[in-house]
Design an enzyme around this catalytic site. Structure first.
Site, short mmCIF file in Angstrom:
data_model
loop_
_atom_site.label_atom_id
_atom_site.label_comp_id
_atom_site.label_asym_id
_atom_site.label_seq_id
_atom_site.Cartn_x
_atom_site.Cartn_y
_atom_site.Cartn_z
N ARG A 104 0.82 -1.22 0.00
CA ARG A 104 0.00 0.00 0.00
C ARG A 104 0.85 1.27 0.00
O ARG A 104 0.48 2.26 -0.63
CB ARG A 104 -0.98 -0.03 1.16
CG ARG A 104 -2.10 -1.05 0.91
CD ARG A 104 -3.07 -1.09 2.05
NE ARG A 104 -4.22 -1.93 1.73
CZ ARG A 104 -4.82 -2.70 2.62
NH1 ARG A 104 -4.40 -2.76 3.87
NH2 ARG A 104 -5.87 -3.42 2.27
N HIS A 117 -6.65 -6.29 -0.98
CA HIS A 117 -7.49 -6.75 0.14
C HIS A 117 -6.86 -8.03 0.64
O HIS A 117 -6.37 -8.85 -0.13
CB HIS A 117 -8.91 -7.05 -0.33
CG HIS A 117 -9.70 -7.84 0.66
ND1 HIS A 117 -10.44 -7.26 1.66
CD2 HIS A 117 -9.83 -9.19 0.84
CE1 HIS A 117 -10.99 -8.21 2.40
NE2 HIS A 117 -10.64 -9.39 1.91
#
Length: 143
Positions: A104, A117
């Site tokens: 991320r 996810h």
């Protein structure tokens, strides 16, 4: 150490920016094996069903909308402590708070479009894997 399986989804933003290979390489370098994978264009029903646990929360509609903007790469990862290892590799949900070198931090732009996810617990992983894969579509890997 516990051998676990976890669900990983490379979200539309990361797929659209051609980061699939780089993200998979990070999982494999960390000792996680891909035992099932498919690319899929989620429709509204798919996204609403998968994220049903968040229904009624303020971000639900935006999340469902985002997850249907382009294809996603859905994988089952297997390895020692796979759930926690995957979450460490992903980094914090908000890329501004994600540790340097995490997926991320490197590939996500916003808390809403945050590249990946990953299941957060063993029970969730089981449910999430079963949502997208039949048991015969998950291949055990010995090496």
């Amino acid at each position: 150490m516990t051998l676990e399986r976890t669900l990983s989804i490379i979200k539309p933003d990361a797929v659209g920016n051609n980061h699939i290979g780089e993200i998979i390489a990070r999982f494999e370098k960390a000792g996680l094996r891909i035992v099932a994978a498919k690319m899929k264009q989620l429709d509204r029903k798919d996204a609403e069903g998968f994220y049903a646990v968040h229904k009624g929360r303020p971000f639900f509609e935006d999340l469902v909308g985002f997850m249907t903007t382009g294809p996603v790469m859905i994988m089952v990862l297997e390895g020692e402590n796979a759930i926690n290892k995957n979450r460490e590799i992903m980094g914090a949900t908000d890329p501004k708070k994600a540790a340097p070198g995490t997926i991320r931090a490197d590939f996500a732009q916003t808390i809403d479009e945050n590249a990946v996810h990953g299941s957060d617990a063993a029970e969730t992983a089981k449910t999430e894997i079963e949502y997208f894969f039949k048991s015969q579509d998950v291949c055990a890997r010995k090496r």
